[in-house]
Design a protein around this motif. Structure first.
Motif, PDB file in Angstrom:
ATOM      1  N   ARG A  16       0.850  -1.182   0.000  1.00  0.00           N
ATOM      2  CA  ARG A  16       0.000   0.000   0.000  1.00  0.00           C
ATOM      3  C   ARG A  16       0.890   1.237   0.000  1.00  0.00           C
ATOM      4  NH1 ARG A  16      -3.291  -1.198   4.354  1.00  0.00           N
ATOM      5  NH2 ARG A  16      -2.951   0.768   5.421  1.00  0.00           N
ATOM      6  N   VAL A  17       0.618   2.137  -0.930  1.00  0.00           N
ATOM      7  CA  VAL A  17       1.350   3.393  -0.995  1.00  0.00           C
ATOM      8  C   VAL A  17       0.359   4.477  -0.613  1.00  0.00           C
ATOM      9  CG1 VAL A  17       2.503   5.011  -2.543  1.00  0.00           C
ATOM     10  CG2 VAL A  17       2.918   2.557  -2.778  1.00  0.00           C
ATOM     11  N   GLU A  18       0.727   5.298   0.378  1.00  0.00           N
ATOM     12  CA  GLU A  18      -0.212   6.323   0.841  1.00  0.00           C
ATOM     13  C   GLU A  18       0.387   7.704   0.686  1.00  0.00           C
ATOM     14  OE1 GLU A  18      -1.124   5.248   4.838  1.00  0.00           O
ATOM     15  OE2 GLU A  18      -2.461   3.609   4.236  1.00  0.00           O
ATOM     16  N   ASN A  19      -0.299   8.522  -0.098  1.00  0.00           N
ATOM     17  CA  ASN A  19       0.050   9.935  -0.185  1.00  0.00           C
ATOM     18  C   ASN A  19       1.521  10.208  -0.451  1.00  0.00           C
ATOM     19  OD1 ASN A  19      -1.212  12.334  -0.232  1.00  0.00           O
ATOM     20  ND2 ASN A  19      -2.160  12.014   1.786  1.00  0.00           N
ATOM     21  N   LEU A  20       2.093   9.438  -1.352  1.00  0.00           N
ATOM     22  CA  LEU A  20       3.531   9.528  -1.604  1.00  0.00           C
ATOM     23  C   LEU A  20       3.882  10.784  -2.407  1.00  0.00           C
ATOM     24  CD1 LEU A  20       5.867   7.417  -0.968  1.00  0.00           C
ATOM     25  CD2 LEU A  20       5.923   7.136  -3.449  1.00  0.00           C
ATOM     26  N   VAL A  21       4.918  11.468  -1.950  1.00  0.00           N
ATOM     27  CA  VAL A  21       5.435  12.628  -2.680  1.00  0.00           C
ATOM     28  C   VAL A  21       6.927  12.405  -2.919  1.00  0.00           C
ATOM     29  CG1 VAL A  21       5.858  15.121  -2.638  1.00  0.00           C
ATOM     30  CG2 VAL A  21       3.756  14.192  -1.615  1.00  0.00           C
ATOM     31  N   THR A  22       7.344  12.454  -4.171  1.00  0.00           N
ATOM     32  CA  THR A  22       8.775  12.416  -4.481  1.00  0.00           C
ATOM     33  C   THR A  22       9.093  13.636  -5.321  1.00  0.00           C
ATOM     34  OG1 THR A  22       8.738  10.008  -4.512  1.00  0.00           O
ATOM     35  CG2 THR A  22      10.650  11.072  -5.503  1.00  0.00           C
ATOM     36  N   ARG A  23      10.062  14.413  -4.879  1.00  0.00           N
ATOM     37  CA  ARG A  23      10.374  15.636  -5.626  1.00  0.00           C
ATOM     38  C   ARG A  23      11.853  15.698  -5.950  1.00  0.00           C
ATOM     39  NH1 ARG A  23      10.172  20.552  -1.209  1.00  0.00           N
ATOM     40  NH2 ARG A  23      12.028  19.862  -0.114  1.00  0.00           N
ATOM     41  N   PHE A  24      12.154  16.415  -6.999  1.00  0.00           N
ATOM     42  CA  PHE A  24      13.542  16.609  -7.413  1.00  0.00           C
ATOM     43  C   PHE A  24      13.841  18.094  -7.451  1.00  0.00           C
ATOM     44  CE2 PHE A  24      12.133  12.738  -9.685  1.00  0.00           C
ATOM     45  CZ  PHE A  24      13.009  11.835  -9.109  1.00  0.00           C
ATOM     46  N   LYS A  25      15.106  18.443  -7.265  1.00  0.00           N
ATOM     47  CA  LYS A  25      15.517  19.839  -7.425  1.00  0.00           C
ATOM     48  C   LYS A  25      15.426  20.183  -8.899  1.00  0.00           C
ATOM     49  CE  LYS A  25      18.450  21.913  -3.991  1.00  0.00           C
ATOM     50  NZ  LYS A  25      19.131  21.047  -3.011  1.00  0.00           N
ATOM     51  N   SER A  26      14.847  21.339  -9.178  1.00  0.00           N
ATOM     52  CA  SER A  26      14.717  21.753 -10.568  1.00  0.00           C
ATOM     53  C   SER A  26      15.997  22.434 -11.025  1.00  0.00           C
ATOM     54  CB  SER A  26      13.538  22.711 -10.692  1.00  0.00           C
ATOM     55  OG  SER A  26      13.586  23.384 -11.923  1.00  0.00           O
ATOM     56  N   VAL A  27      16.197  22.508 -12.344  1.00  0.00           N
ATOM     57  CA  VAL A  27      17.351  23.262 -12.841  1.00  0.00           C
ATOM     58  C   VAL A  27      17.167  24.741 -12.529  1.00  0.00           C
ATOM     59  CG1 VAL A  27      18.282  21.810 -14.659  1.00  0.00           C
ATOM     60  CG2 VAL A  27      16.255  23.172 -15.128  1.00  0.00           C
ATOM     61  N   GLU A  28      15.892  25.154 -12.430  1.00  0.00           N
ATOM     62  CA  GLU A  28      15.638  26.537 -12.022  1.00  0.00           C
ATOM     63  C   GLU A  28      15.907  26.630 -10.533  1.00  0.00           C
ATOM     64  OE1 GLU A  28      11.833  28.321 -13.465  1.00  0.00           O
ATOM     65  OE2 GLU A  28      11.780  26.477 -14.624  1.00  0.00           O
ATOM     66  N   ARG A  29      16.704  27.588 -10.150  1.00  0.00           N
ATOM     67  CA  ARG A  29      17.133  27.728  -8.760  1.00  0.00           C
ATOM     68  C   ARG A  29      15.967  27.783  -7.781  1.00  0.00           C
ATOM     69  NH1 ARG A  29      21.870  31.385  -7.370  1.00  0.00           N
ATOM     70  NH2 ARG A  29      23.441  29.858  -6.779  1.00  0.00           N
ATOM     71  N   GLY A  30      16.096  27.023  -6.707  1.00  0.00           N
ATOM     72  CA  GLY A  30      15.127  27.115  -5.636  1.00  0.00           C
ATOM     73  C   GLY A  30      13.783  26.496  -5.954  1.00  0.00           C
ATOM     74  N   LYS A  31      13.652  25.896  -7.124  1.00  0.00           N
ATOM     75  CA  LYS A  31      12.366  25.299  -7.471  1.00  0.00           C
ATOM     76  C   LYS A  31      12.444  23.786  -7.363  1.00  0.00           C
ATOM     77  CE  LYS A  31       9.859  28.612 -10.132  1.00  0.00           C
ATOM     78  NZ  LYS A  31       9.057  28.820 -11.321  1.00  0.00           N
ATOM     79  N   TRP A  32      11.281  23.185  -7.123  1.00  0.00           N
ATOM     80  CA  TRP A  32      11.215  21.740  -6.994  1.00  0.00           C
ATOM     81  C   TRP A  32      10.251  21.185  -8.031  1.00  0.00           C
ATOM     82  CZ3 TRP A  32      14.179  18.963  -3.613  1.00  0.00           C
ATOM     83  CH2 TRP A  32      14.880  19.707  -2.646  1.00  0.00           C
ATOM     84  N   VAL A  33      10.591  20.016  -8.516  1.00  0.00           N
ATOM     85  CA  VAL A  33       9.672  19.312  -9.409  1.00  0.00           C
ATOM     86  C   VAL A  33       9.061  18.175  -8.618  1.00  0.00           C
ATOM     87  CG1 VAL A  33       9.474  18.003 -11.540  1.00  0.00           C
ATOM     88  CG2 VAL A  33      11.194  19.793 -11.348  1.00  0.00           C
TER      89      VAL A  33
END
Lengths: 343, 336
Positions: free
Chosen positions: A9-26
């Protein structure tokens, strides 16, 4: 939702990466919940860039999720660490798209599989050899393959070896990321049938990540449709394919080319225009609204919750109930046609 | 066919000499394409479909010696044995090419605009400013969103679908009479694939181009081609109008390929249909029918004598299989 207990069971999973744009997340995976029951093949479909592979990789620990929970037999993996985590997570194995890249070309097939056996504590040579042969047999390869090197095998055979190796540790769950898309059509069916047989014989649950919708329809009992990091529709294969309720699912299904030229002759405008937007700056509200034929102002305001239109069949669209009832996707504006050519 | 024949390939053989081995990926292939028409060449990897189209244009990896025999007439110019300078004029000029992976076919260090403009400078003798304004027109022609801004972008800034549109813009920049497209949609999602197919069809109508489309996807074939050549192990197994070959395949290989496509009425969880075995590994020419080891209808002679591609009872369709021709159609098969 169901009486059968889920194995994963996967619940409310969030995976983010640093964007090439400074300070932004994908946010490649943005609050996804899915479940797999024992011995079930579940499809995960969507366009490239929708986050389906990142979701799979997060489940096996190849990516580190930012938040959310991954439960294997009700054991929360995020609460474990070190050796305990490695041992528990062994029950989840990953099959990669490219068997050329996932096998060591200096190792014989027998050595590659034996490595996995050592990990689960099988050190006896005779037992190792017997188990290697059993596993090869299970994936439909002759014993002699054990002495061969990956380069001596065809693409289909290599993928069988990769599957045999993942089965060596007796997993409960296989995450298969486009396992047949690098294979030729005539070989594809053979490997797909292997998955169906393994699932029946060994009861392994399988998350089948693929962009080939027709393949998933036949292999999977349930399907999740993903768009820009979110699950937009879920349900049994029959529900999702016969009664698609999210406008995105409808467009995806309408885009599948038919091998029948009589059907193709009636095809007019492509069902979906433009590309998937950048996940760095996802549209507000419903993420599909920029390409949706039904989008209204309300879609930009709030993220649509999943509307349950049948048992286990849900769609994250404010029109879901209406689409399900009338089988028609509402089109408040005239359908956008491709821009006229100026040349 | 009423329209003008652009390309006629007759009995083409391609032998490749590498340091280690000699192989024949194309073994006696013939077909033709007319202006405004699309011929699809279908086959699995190793069937020779790519070599068939690119070896004659001199597009092969370095370190490989290519030996061609047979004939390729492009508008009455013989391409077999043509000198490199003459070939260079054709490539990118009256013959455009599109490849499967636009990222590796585009120059990562130059802007989109420059790469498109280059073609018009080279083949149409335009000045660089003329060529750049033409590049803008071409981006509009391939329906790029925001074409002005795209001119200044680099390939890595674009999605796969947009990159493929750039490739198409480059390929049609010199208004080719023949476009060779190698798996142009394979790396793309179905939604984008549908857009690219629609674009190619539209461009074909406007420029009256002949298209040779190399693919393994029967859905793409059905969507764009009027005729199809099904290749197996370097030879044509079946050849004819798409409406006949895809709807009522005659060669056992074509039958197997089409039968293997999942259908909407297949029950979820049911086994997939398909062909047994695997295609042969490229090597020396196979004496008999290359498909015989996987064929349900094969008899002894199939392993010994190579079947000729002959007309079936449906005169526009030819198939390289005497057995099926006999069984299904009362022995009526005619030598060409």
């Amino acid at each position: 939702m169901s009486s059968t207990k889920s194995v994963l069971r996967v619940e409310n999973l969030v995976t983010r990466f640093k964007s090439v744009e400074r300070g932004k997340w994908v946010k490649a995976v943005d609050g996804v919940s899915i479940e797999l029951r024992p011995g079930e093949i579940v499809g995960l479909v969507g366009e490239s860039g929708c986050g389906k592979s990142t979701l799979g990789r997060s489940i096996v620990g190849l990516e580190r999720p930012q938040s959310g929970r991954i439960l294997l037999d009700d054991i929360d993996l995020s609460g474990l660490g070190g050796r305990k985590l490695r041992e528990t997570r062994r029950a989840i194995q990953y099959v990669f798209q490219d068997p050329y890249a996932s096998l060591n070309d200096r190792q014989t097939i027998g050595e590659a599989i034996t490595e996995a056996l050592v990990i689960i504590g099988i050190h006896d040579r005779t037992r190792q050899r017997r188990r290697v042969h059993e596993l090869l047999d299970q994936v439909g390869l002759p014993d002699t393959v054990a002495e061969r090197y990956p380069r001596e095998l065809s693409g289909g055979q290599r993928q069988r070896v990769a599957i045999a190796r993942s089965l060596a540790v007796e997993p409960r769950v296989l995450i298969c990321d486009e396992p047949v898309s690098a294979l030729d059509l005539s070989i594809r069916s053979q490997v797909m049938n292997l998955f169906l047989t393994l699932q029946k014989d060994l009861g392994v649950a399988c998350l089948f990540i693929a962009h080939d919708l027709a393949l998933v329809r036949q292999a999977a009992s349930r399907v999740y449709v993903m768009y820009l990091g979110k699950i937009v529709e879920q349900g049994t294969s029959l529900d999702v394919y016969e009664r698609p309720t999210h406008p995105y699912t409808r467009a995806l299904l309408a885009s599948i080319p038919s091998a029948d030229p009589r059907i193709e002759a009636t095809r007019e405008v492509p069902a979906l225009l433009g590309d998937i937007p950048s996940p760095t700056n996802p549209p507000s509200g419903c993420r599909f609204r920029t390409r949706c034929p039904s989008a209204v102002e309300a879609c930009a305001v709030a993220e649509p919750p999943t509307v349950w239109v049948g048992p286990g069949h849900g769609a994250a669209c404010i029109f879901a109930a209406q689409i399900r009832a009338t089988e028609v996707v509402p089109q408040p504006e005239p359908q956008r046609l491709p821009q006229q050519l100026s040349a | 066919m009423a329209s003008k024949e652009i390309l006629r390939v007759s009995d083409l053989c391609v032998d490749l000499f590498t340091q280690r081995s000699v192989i024949r990926p194309v073994d006696g292939v013939s077909y033709s394409v007319a202006a405004g028409e699309t011929l699809a060449i279908v086959g699995e990897s190793g069937s020779g479909k790519t070599v068939l189209n690119f070896a004659p244009l001199g597009l092969m990896p370095t370190g490989v010696n290519v030996d061609l025999s047979g004939s390729i007439l492009f508008n009455d110019t013989e391409l077999v044995g043509i000198a490199e300078p003459a070939l260079r004029k054709l490539r990118g000029g009256s013959i455009g090419t599109i490849f499967q992976d636009p990222m590796s076919a585009l120059n990562p260090a130059r802007t989109i605009g420059r790469q498109i403009a280059e073609v018009s400078e080279l083949h149409m003798g335009l000045s660089s400013s003329q060529a750049e304004s033409r590049a803008l027109d071409l981006l509009k022609l391939v329906r790029m969103s925001d074409p002005d801004a795209r001119l200044k972008q680099y390939p890595h800034e674009l999605s796969g679908g947009l990159r493929q549109r750039v490739m198409i813009a480059i390929a049609v920049a010199a208004e080719p009479q023949l476009l060779i497209a190698d798996e142009p949609t394979t790396a793309l999602d179905v939604t984008v694939q549908a857009q690219i197919i629609a674009l190619l069809k539209d461009l074909q109508k406007r420029l009256n181009m002949a298209i040779v489309l190399i693919t393994h996807d029967m859905g793409v074939v059905a969507g764009i081609a009027s005729r199809v050549a099904v290749m197996y192990a370097g030879r044509v197994a079946e050849y004819g109008p798409v409406g006949d070959v895809l709807v009522e395949p005659r060669h056992p290989y074509t039958m197997g390929l089409i039968d293997a496509i999942p259908r909407a009425d297949d029950a979820p969880g049911s086994l997939f249909r398909g062909l047994p075995g695997a295609p042969p590994i490229l090597g020396a020419p196979i004496p008999g029918c290359a498909f015989a080891p996987r064929c349900h209808a094969a008899i002894e002679s199939c392993h010994i004598t190579r079947p000729a591609l002959v007309s079936t009872v449906q005169p526009l369709v030819s198939a390289a299989c005497p057995i099926i021709n006999k069984h299904n159609h009362g022995g009526a098969y005619v030598q060409h």
